[in-house]
Motif scaffolding. Structure first.
Motif, PDB file in Angstrom:
ATOM      1  N   ARG A  88     104.932  76.027 105.535  1.00 54.70           N
ATOM      2  CA  ARG A  88     104.233  77.290 105.796  1.00 54.70           C
ATOM      3  C   ARG A  88     104.917  78.062 106.922  1.00 54.70           C
ATOM      4  NH1 ARG A  88      99.582  74.045 105.368  1.00 54.70           N
ATOM      5  NH2 ARG A  88      99.258  74.109 107.613  1.00 54.70           N
ATOM      6  N   ASP A  89     105.219  77.358 108.013  1.00 56.58           N
ATOM      7  CA  ASP A  89     105.868  78.029 109.144  1.00 56.58           C
ATOM      8  C   ASP A  89     107.267  78.512 108.774  1.00 56.58           C
ATOM      9  OD1 ASP A  89     103.615  77.590 110.622  1.00 56.58           O
ATOM     10  OD2 ASP A  89     104.470  75.996 111.865  1.00 56.58           O
ATOM     11  N   PHE A  90     107.997  77.725 107.990  1.00 56.36           N
ATOM     12  CA  PHE A  90     109.350  78.098 107.568  1.00 56.36           C
ATOM     13  C   PHE A  90     109.306  79.382 106.737  1.00 56.36           C
ATOM     14  CE2 PHE A  90     113.061  77.852 104.780  1.00 56.36           C
ATOM     15  CZ  PHE A  90     114.064  77.606 105.704  1.00 56.36           C
ATOM     16  N   VAL A  91     108.374  79.465 105.817  1.00 58.32           N
ATOM     17  CA  VAL A  91     108.254  80.659 104.970  1.00 58.32           C
ATOM     18  C   VAL A  91     107.783  81.854 105.792  1.00 58.32           C
ATOM     19  CG1 VAL A  91     106.962  81.673 103.047  1.00 58.32           C
ATOM     20  CG2 VAL A  91     107.897  79.377 102.838  1.00 58.32           C
ATOM     21  N   ASP A  92     106.839  81.639 106.698  1.00 59.07           N
ATOM     22  CA  ASP A  92     106.282  82.742 107.474  1.00 59.07           C
ATOM     23  C   ASP A  92     107.252  83.271 108.521  1.00 59.07           C
ATOM     24  OD1 ASP A  92     103.960  82.495 106.020  1.00 59.07           O
ATOM     25  OD2 ASP A  92     102.955  81.253 107.516  1.00 59.07           O
ATOM     26  N   ALA A  93     108.192  82.449 108.983  1.00 61.43           N
ATOM     27  CA  ALA A  93     109.109  82.859 110.044  1.00 61.43           C
ATOM     28  C   ALA A  93     110.294  83.653 109.519  1.00 61.43           C
ATOM     29  CB  ALA A  93     109.611  81.630 110.800  1.00 61.43           C
ATOM     30  N   ARG A  94     110.477  83.715 108.224  1.00 58.01           N
ATOM     31  CA  ARG A  94     111.633  84.437 107.672  1.00 58.01           C
ATOM     32  C   ARG A  94     111.176  85.719 106.984  1.00 58.01           C
ATOM     33  NH1 ARG A  94     112.340  83.340 102.117  1.00 58.01           N
ATOM     34  NH2 ARG A  94     114.568  83.678 102.165  1.00 58.01           N
ATOM     35  N   PHE A  95     112.044  86.714 107.046  1.00 58.68           N
ATOM     36  CA  PHE A  95     111.770  87.946 106.314  1.00 58.68           C
ATOM     37  C   PHE A  95     112.232  87.738 104.878  1.00 58.68           C
ATOM     38  CE2 PHE A  95     113.255  91.947 104.509  1.00 58.68           C
ATOM     39  CZ  PHE A  95     112.090  92.680 104.590  1.00 58.68           C
ATOM     40  N   SER A  96     111.381  88.084 103.938  1.00 59.15           N
ATOM     41  CA  SER A  96     111.770  87.955 102.536  1.00 59.15           C
ATOM     42  C   SER A  96     111.622  89.307 101.846  1.00 59.15           C
ATOM     43  CB  SER A  96     110.905  86.901 101.838  1.00 59.15           C
ATOM     44  OG  SER A  96     109.571  87.307 101.810  1.00 59.15           O
ATOM     45  N   PHE A  97     112.435  89.510 100.839  1.00 58.69           N
ATOM     46  CA  PHE A  97     112.408  90.766 100.092  1.00 58.69           C
ATOM     47  C   PHE A  97     111.132  90.912  99.273  1.00 58.69           C
ATOM     48  CE2 PHE A  97     116.927  90.099 100.830  1.00 58.69           C
ATOM     49  CZ  PHE A  97     117.243  91.315 101.400  1.00 58.69           C
ATOM     50  N   THR A 160     109.284  73.000  96.878  1.00 60.10           N
ATOM     51  CA  THR A 160     109.860  74.271  96.428  1.00 60.10           C
ATOM     52  C   THR A 160     108.785  75.169  95.829  1.00 60.10           C
ATOM     53  OG1 THR A 160     111.961  73.186  95.975  1.00 60.10           O
ATOM     54  CG2 THR A 160     111.594  75.306  94.938  1.00 60.10           C
ATOM     55  N   LEU A 161     107.941  74.610  94.994  1.00 62.34           N
ATOM     56  CA  LEU A 161     106.880  75.407  94.374  1.00 62.34           C
ATOM     57  C   LEU A 161     105.894  75.911  95.423  1.00 62.34           C
ATOM     58  CD1 LEU A 161     105.649  76.480  91.762  1.00 62.34           C
ATOM     59  CD2 LEU A 161     104.339  74.369  91.617  1.00 62.34           C
ATOM     60  N   TYR A 162     105.538  75.039  96.380  1.00 60.84           N
ATOM     61  CA  TYR A 162     104.620  75.431  97.446  1.00 60.84           C
ATOM     62  C   TYR A 162     105.209  76.587  98.258  1.00 60.84           C
ATOM     63  CZ  TYR A 162     101.377  74.879 101.368  1.00 60.84           C
ATOM     64  OH  TYR A 162     100.437  75.091 102.337  1.00 60.84           O
ATOM     65  N   ALA A 163     106.489  76.483  98.614  1.00 60.66           N
ATOM     66  CA  ALA A 163     107.149  77.535  99.395  1.00 60.66           C
ATOM     67  C   ALA A 163     107.286  78.818  98.587  1.00 60.66           C
ATOM     68  CB  ALA A 163     108.517  77.051  99.861  1.00 60.66           C
ATOM     69  N   ALA A 164     107.632  78.703  97.312  1.00 57.63           N
ATOM     70  CA  ALA A 164     107.792  79.895  96.482  1.00 57.63           C
ATOM     71  C   ALA A 164     106.464  80.624  96.298  1.00 57.63           C
ATOM     72  CB  ALA A 164     108.379  79.522  95.132  1.00 57.63           C
ATOM     73  N   MET A 165     105.399  79.871  96.055  1.00 60.11           N
ATOM     74  CA  MET A 165     104.085  80.505  95.879  1.00 60.11           C
ATOM     75  C   MET A 165     103.633  81.189  97.165  1.00 60.11           C
ATOM     76  SD  MET A 165     102.947  80.268  92.853  1.00 60.11           S
ATOM     77  CE  MET A 165     104.548  80.395  92.135  1.00 60.11           C
ATOM     78  N   ARG A 166     103.929  80.562  98.298  1.00 58.98           N
ATOM     79  CA  ARG A 166     103.541  81.174  99.573  1.00 58.98           C
ATOM     80  C   ARG A 166     104.386  82.422  99.836  1.00 58.98           C
ATOM     81  NH1 ARG A 166     100.157  80.113 103.648  1.00 58.98           N
ATOM     82  NH2 ARG A 166     100.730  80.849 105.705  1.00 58.98           N
ATOM     83  N   SER A 167     105.660  82.364  99.507  1.00 54.68           N
ATOM     84  CA  SER A 167     106.513  83.519  99.785  1.00 54.68           C
ATOM     85  C   SER A 167     106.231  84.684  98.836  1.00 54.68           C
ATOM     86  CB  SER A 167     107.986  83.123  99.718  1.00 54.68           C
ATOM     87  OG  SER A 167     108.359  82.844  98.401  1.00 54.68           O
ATOM     88  N   LEU A 168     105.659  84.404  97.662  1.00 54.22           N
ATOM     89  CA  LEU A 168     105.325  85.480  96.724  1.00 54.22           C
ATOM     90  C   LEU A 168     104.093  86.265  97.157  1.00 54.22           C
ATOM     91  CD1 LEU A 168     106.003  83.804  93.271  1.00 54.22           C
ATOM     92  CD2 LEU A 168     107.264  85.677  94.320  1.00 54.22           C
ATOM     93  N   PRO A 176      96.569  79.198 104.234  1.00 54.20           N
ATOM     94  CA  PRO A 176      96.142  79.418 105.610  1.00 54.20           C
ATOM     95  C   PRO A 176      96.948  80.538 106.275  1.00 54.20           C
ATOM     96  CG  PRO A 176      96.565  77.086 105.224  1.00 54.20           C
ATOM     97  CD  PRO A 176      96.990  77.809 104.006  1.00 54.20           C
ATOM     98  N   LYS A 177      96.300  81.205 107.207  1.00 52.15           N
ATOM     99  CA  LYS A 177      96.909  82.351 107.867  1.00 52.15           C
ATOM    100  C   LYS A 177      98.201  81.942 108.564  1.00 52.15           C
ATOM    101  CE  LYS A 177      93.784  85.544 107.225  1.00 52.15           C
ATOM    102  NZ  LYS A 177      94.067  86.643 106.361  1.00 52.15           N
ATOM    103  N   PRO A 178      99.207  82.832 108.577  1.00 54.53           N
ATOM    104  CA  PRO A 178     100.466  82.520 109.261  1.00 54.53           C
ATOM    105  C   PRO A 178     100.242  82.257 110.745  1.00 54.53           C
ATOM    106  CG  PRO A 178     100.723  84.446 107.863  1.00 54.53           C
ATOM    107  CD  PRO A 178      99.274  84.118 107.874  1.00 54.53           C
ATOM    108  N   GLN A 179     100.873  81.204 111.257  1.00 56.06           N
ATOM    109  CA  GLN A 179     100.749  80.834 112.660  1.00 56.06           C
ATOM    110  C   GLN A 179     101.981  81.253 113.467  1.00 56.06           C
ATOM    111  OE1 GLN A 179      97.839  79.328 113.767  1.00 56.06           O
ATOM    112  NE2 GLN A 179      97.151  79.699 111.687  1.00 56.06           N
ATOM    113  N   VAL A 180     103.040  81.708 112.786  1.00 57.62           N
ATOM    114  CA  VAL A 180     104.269  82.134 113.461  1.00 57.62           C
ATOM    115  C   VAL A 180     104.609  83.557 113.036  1.00 57.62           C
ATOM    116  CG1 VAL A 180     105.197  79.803 113.700  1.00 57.62           C
ATOM    117  CG2 VAL A 180     105.738  81.131 111.679  1.00 57.62           C
ATOM    118  N   LYS A 181     105.395  84.223 113.865  1.00 61.94           N
ATOM    119  CA  LYS A 181     105.830  85.578 113.551  1.00 61.94           C
ATOM    120  C   LYS A 181     107.217  85.531 112.926  1.00 61.94           C
ATOM    121  CE  LYS A 181     103.173  88.033 116.895  1.00 61.94           C
ATOM    122  NZ  LYS A 181     102.569  87.617 118.046  1.00 61.94           N
ATOM    123  N   ILE A 182     107.603  86.613 112.295  1.00 64.50           N
ATOM    124  CA  ILE A 182     108.928  86.694 111.677  1.00 64.50           C
ATOM    125  C   ILE A 182     109.990  86.573 112.767  1.00 64.50           C
ATOM    126  CG2 ILE A 182     110.526  88.212 110.448  1.00 64.50           C
ATOM    127  CD1 ILE A 182     108.165  89.300 108.895  1.00 64.50           C
TER     128      ILE A 182
END
Length: 191
Positions: A88-97, A160-168, A176-182
């Motif tokens: 969750r933190d890894f996905v939330d900390a990166r900017f995605s298109f 991978t599926l968990y991260a992809a679904m969160r990033s979509l 759960p709400k993001p705990q880290v900023k980009i």
């Protein structure tokens, strides 16, 4: 001996406990009555249903709070554990298109309704989808590498599926709400 004058009032120091509970201790009678009320077993179906409804409400309230704060004890099973928290933190900390996907799709729809810009709208739509697919593939490889480095004994099944679904999901809609900023640096340990 020194005798105190009877006209002087006696002063006794009062000590208020800092950080006290803020209420008086209940008497034994009150405590026993409260314990009996908690231990009272519902006898009718109606009382049982009300007790179950109350327990469900309490559980769902705790889950909603955990979704906001990230408290691991009350999260659903799919979101529990240090590996999932790291994902969750890894996905939330990166900017995605993907975060730009909705505005770009709206623009492509508007361009698609105009007769002269249909080709431009379709090009924008397919370019957006292609960029999102490339972004998810890059996310997968980077995430797998980080998981292997940080959690060497864990199997990355479902990561991978968990991260992809969160990033979509759009960032403000994620649970759960993001705990880290980009761009924020992630801690080294998640245990």
């Amino acid at each position: 001996m020194f005798r105190r004058n009877s006209t002087e009032p006696e002063t006794t120091p009062t000590h208020d406990k800092v950080g006290g509970k803020g209420r008086p201790t209940p008497s034994r009678k009150e405590a026993e009555a409260a314990a009996r009320a908690r231990a009272k077993v519902p006898r009718t179906r109606k009382e049982q249903a009300a007790a179950q409804r109350g327990a469900r409400g309490d559980t769902s309230r705790r889950m909603r709070e955990a979704m906001k704060t990230g408290d691991d004890r009350y999260l659903p099973a799919r979101d529990r554990g240090p590996v999932r928290r790291f994902i969750r933190d890894f996905v939330d900390a990166r900017f995605s298109f993907i975060e730009l996907m909705v505005p770009l799709l709206i623009v492509s729809m508007i361009l698609g309704y105009n007769g002269s810009t249909v080709q431009l709208g379709n090009t924008l739509l397919f370019t957006t989808l292609l960029v999102i697919i490339v972004d998810i593939v890059m996310l997968r490889f980077r995430l797998r590498r980080e998981l292997a480095r940080r959690f060497p004994g864990e199997t990355p099944k479902g990561a991978t599926l968990y991260a992809a679904m969160r990033s979509l999901q759009m960032k403000f809609l994620r649970l759960p709400k993001p705990q880290v900023k980009i761009g924020e640096k992630l801690p080294e340990t998640y245990r």
